[in-house]
Design an enzyme around this catalytic site. Structure first.
Site, PDB file in Angstrom:
ATOM      1  N   ASN A   7      47.100  35.916  43.445  1.00  0.00           N
ATOM      2  CA  ASN A   7      46.160  36.917  42.941  1.00  0.00           C
ATOM      3  C   ASN A   7      46.856  38.266  43.066  1.00  0.00           C
ATOM      4  O   ASN A   7      46.905  38.853  44.142  1.00  0.00           O
ATOM      5  CB  ASN A   7      44.884  36.844  43.794  1.00  0.00           C
ATOM      6  CG  ASN A   7      43.842  37.867  43.378  1.00  0.00           C
ATOM      7  OD1 ASN A   7      44.096  38.728  42.529  1.00  0.00           O
ATOM      8  ND2 ASN A   7      42.673  37.788  43.973  1.00  0.00           N
ATOM      9  N   ARG A  92      45.150  34.114  39.326  1.00  0.00           N
ATOM     10  CA  ARG A  92      43.901  34.772  38.949  1.00  0.00           C
ATOM     11  C   ARG A  92      44.271  35.804  37.887  1.00  0.00           C
ATOM     12  O   ARG A  92      45.145  36.644  38.105  1.00  0.00           O
ATOM     13  CB  ARG A  92      43.287  35.481  40.144  1.00  0.00           C
ATOM     14  CG  ARG A  92      42.059  36.247  39.737  1.00  0.00           C
ATOM     15  CD  ARG A  92      41.694  37.269  40.751  1.00  0.00           C
ATOM     16  NE  ARG A  92      40.478  37.950  40.349  1.00  0.00           N
ATOM     17  CZ  ARG A  92      40.149  39.159  40.762  1.00  0.00           C
ATOM     18  NH1 ARG A  92      40.929  39.815  41.582  1.00  0.00           N
ATOM     19  NH2 ARG A  92      39.033  39.714  40.358  1.00  0.00           N
ATOM     20  N   HIS A 181      34.126  38.352  38.071  1.00  0.00           N
ATOM     21  CA  HIS A 181      33.823  37.488  39.233  1.00  0.00           C
ATOM     22  C   HIS A 181      33.395  36.089  38.782  1.00  0.00           C
ATOM     23  O   HIS A 181      32.691  35.390  39.515  1.00  0.00           O
ATOM     24  CB  HIS A 181      32.651  38.050  40.082  1.00  0.00           C
ATOM     25  CG  HIS A 181      32.937  39.336  40.799  1.00  0.00           C
ATOM     26  ND1 HIS A 181      32.010  40.341  40.913  1.00  0.00           N
ATOM     27  CD2 HIS A 181      34.036  39.779  41.448  1.00  0.00           C
ATOM     28  CE1 HIS A 181      32.523  41.344  41.609  1.00  0.00           C
ATOM     29  NE2 HIS A 181      33.764  41.031  41.936  1.00  0.00           N
ATOM     30  N   ARG A 242      32.112  52.505  42.944  1.00  0.00           N
ATOM     31  CA  ARG A 242      31.781  52.518  41.500  1.00  0.00           C
ATOM     32  C   ARG A 242      30.291  52.782  41.324  1.00  0.00           C
ATOM     33  O   ARG A 242      29.472  52.281  42.092  1.00  0.00           O
ATOM     34  CB  ARG A 242      32.111  51.163  40.868  1.00  0.00           C
ATOM     35  CG  ARG A 242      33.589  50.895  40.783  1.00  0.00           C
ATOM     36  CD  ARG A 242      33.867  49.509  40.231  1.00  0.00           C
ATOM     37  NE  ARG A 242      34.854  48.836  41.039  1.00  0.00           N
ATOM     38  CZ  ARG A 242      35.073  47.524  41.039  1.00  0.00           C
ATOM     39  NH1 ARG A 242      34.366  46.740  40.250  1.00  0.00           N
ATOM     40  NH2 ARG A 242      35.998  47.004  41.799  1.00  0.00           N
ATOM     41  N   GLY A 335      27.350  39.933  50.957  1.00  0.00           N
ATOM     42  CA  GLY A 335      26.380  38.851  50.731  1.00  0.00           C
ATOM     43  C   GLY A 335      26.412  37.799  51.829  1.00  0.00           C
ATOM     44  O   GLY A 335      25.371  37.282  52.252  1.00  0.00           O
ATOM     45  N   GLU A 391      37.268  31.478  45.702  1.00  0.00           N
ATOM     46  CA  GLU A 391      37.886  31.597  44.380  1.00  0.00           C
ATOM     47  C   GLU A 391      39.237  30.882  44.328  1.00  0.00           C
ATOM     48  O   GLU A 391      39.598  30.293  43.317  1.00  0.00           O
ATOM     49  CB  GLU A 391      38.041  33.075  44.020  1.00  0.00           C
ATOM     50  CG  GLU A 391      36.691  33.720  43.748  1.00  0.00           C
ATOM     51  CD  GLU A 391      36.681  35.232  43.874  1.00  0.00           C
ATOM     52  OE1 GLU A 391      36.616  35.896  42.850  1.00  0.00           O
ATOM     53  OE2 GLU A 391      36.718  35.743  45.007  1.00  0.00           O
TER      54      GLU A 391
END
Ligand code: ADP
Length: 411
Positions: A7, A92, A181, A242, A335, A391
């Protein structure tokens, strides 16, 4: 089969080496500050102490990847005897554009399409291509696969992905919602169906990925039908730095009144807004916001309430979009690790049939990270879950499948 997952970010390379016969991680690491002063590599192997290395002269991705490969076969700290043991490499890739709705072997044609997609992801895709170039140079015979952040969301219907702008902008630039995502949303929704013991085809799921970047997706019958990130990863939720959703007239207003360049405006919205902007630069990490919330700091209370309120609005919108809701899943740094965030988002949704289990939701109930399971009560009509995302495993699975079943050509 041994798969190396890469990645590559603009100044970082994250990697995992996996034995895909057992799906065990053999080694993993993160190289940071590549080409930005002293590069640092954090490297770990199961059951062994973590290493922090600061090799000299790592100026680019090629040198970083060459260093990682040397380390993997190093007599003292290595995990394999020879690079011949690496059967394939999965990358990725952030932006697959409209062309890629699934993972692809990196052929010459696919590589060219990724080059064409650079304008869609100018910060991310060039770094992903550098990773592919490095492997092509160092391991030219090893097949490579691209796994796209956008691919899972290619099932969105037109009403979800088109923006109400002049059509020529879509025709000319492919300006539309792509969503990101995707690998994470796909993994946790499939995992939820497994844990719940129901076919995913029969489930309406909302996935909430809350890391530094954050997005929500509506997954109906296993297919993404809407998601909060858009043409870029700027749209949607309040994020670390952001802004997420704002009135589209605001950037024009700022640019005119502050007399700043497009690049400065881009930086203001992507790097100076969100939690960082709301706290006037004091915080970016949600752990600090949480600490302040519990200490009663009014700024942190406002920020956490706003952060959670906006997630809750998407949960409501997506349950309406799908015409029902069976499960909500929380994942990624915030999360997975923030009970108060899950509580503030979900507790007011009793009218949808949500009943949080306060005790299980509290991380004291399962100390240490890595909890996977339900955080709603048994009689909650909508089940609420914490599922750690993975991932790398999805990338390695897709890579194994493609390399095993298809003819692959190197670039
Ligand atoms: P990314 O992969 O997008 O860089 P991560 O998934 O690692 O991000 O998540 C990073 C975010 O998770 C940070 O804002 C961090 O503060 C937050 N985080 C990590 N642990 C906790 C925790 N215990 N409580 C709240 N937030 C946490």
């Amino acid at each position: 089969m041994v798969v190396l997952v890469l990645n590559c970010g603009s100044s970082s390379v994250k990697f995992q080496l996996l034995n895909m016969d057992t799906e065990d991680v053999i080694a993993k690491g993160l190289f940071e500050r590549i080409g930005a002063g002293q590069a640092v590599l954090k490297y770990s192997r199961p059951g062994q102490d973590k290493l922090k290395l600061q090799p000299e002269g790592i100026e680019d991705h090629n040198q970083a990847i060459a260093f990682i490969l040397d380390l993997l076969i190093d007599g003292e700290n290595g995990v394999i005897k020879s690079l011949d043991e690496i059967d394939s490499v999965g990358h990725r890739v952030v932006h697959g554009g409209e062309k890629f709705s699934s993972s692809m072997a990196i052929t010459e044609a696919v590589y060219q399409s990724l080059v064409e997609n650079i304008p869609l992801a100018p910060l991310h895709n060039p770094a992903n291509l550098l990773g592919i170039d490095a492997i092509n140079e160092i391991l030219p015979d090893v097949p490579q696969v691209g796994v796209f952040d956008t691919a899972f969301h290619q099932t969105m219907p037109k009403m979800a992905y088109l923006y109400p702008l002049p059509m020529w902008l879509y025709d000319k630039y492919r300006l539309r919602r792509y969503g990101f995502h995707g690998t994470s949303h796909k993994y946790i929704s499939a995992r939820c169906a497994d844990l719940d013991g129901r076919p995913i085809e029969e489930m309406k799921i909302i996935t909430v990925h809350l890391g530094n970047g954050a997005s929500v997706a509506a997954i109906d019958g296993g297919k993404s039908v809407d998601t909060s990130m858009g043409f870029t990863p700027l749209e949607g939720l309040v994020m670390g730095s952001r802004c997420g959703d704002i009135d589209p007239a605001i950037p024009v207003f700022i640019q005119k009144n502050e007399n700043i360049s497009p690049d400065e405006l881009d930086s203001l919205l992507n790097r100076e807004s969100g939690v960082k902007g709301l706290s006037s630069g004091r915080y970016i990490d949600m752990r600090d916001i949480e600490d302040g919330y519990f200490e009663g700091d009014p700024l942190c209370v406002d920020i956490l309430e706003m952060y959670c309120y906006r997630i809750r609005k998407y949960v409501g919108a997506y349950s309406a979009a799908m015409g029902g809701l069976d499960a909500v899943i929380f994942t990624a740094g915030v999360g997975e690790n923030s009970p108060i965030t899950r509580e503030l988002v979900m507790a007011p949704l009793g009218y949808l049939g949500v009943k949080m289990d306060k005790k299980v939701n509290d991380d004291d109930a399962h100390p240490g990270s890595g909890y996977e399971g339900r955080v709603s009560t048994a009689d909650s009509t909508v089940s609420v879950w914490v599922i750690p995302t993975n991932e790398e495993l999805v990338i390695a699975r897709d890579t194994k499948e493609i390399v095993s079943t298809k003819e692959t050509g190197t670039v």
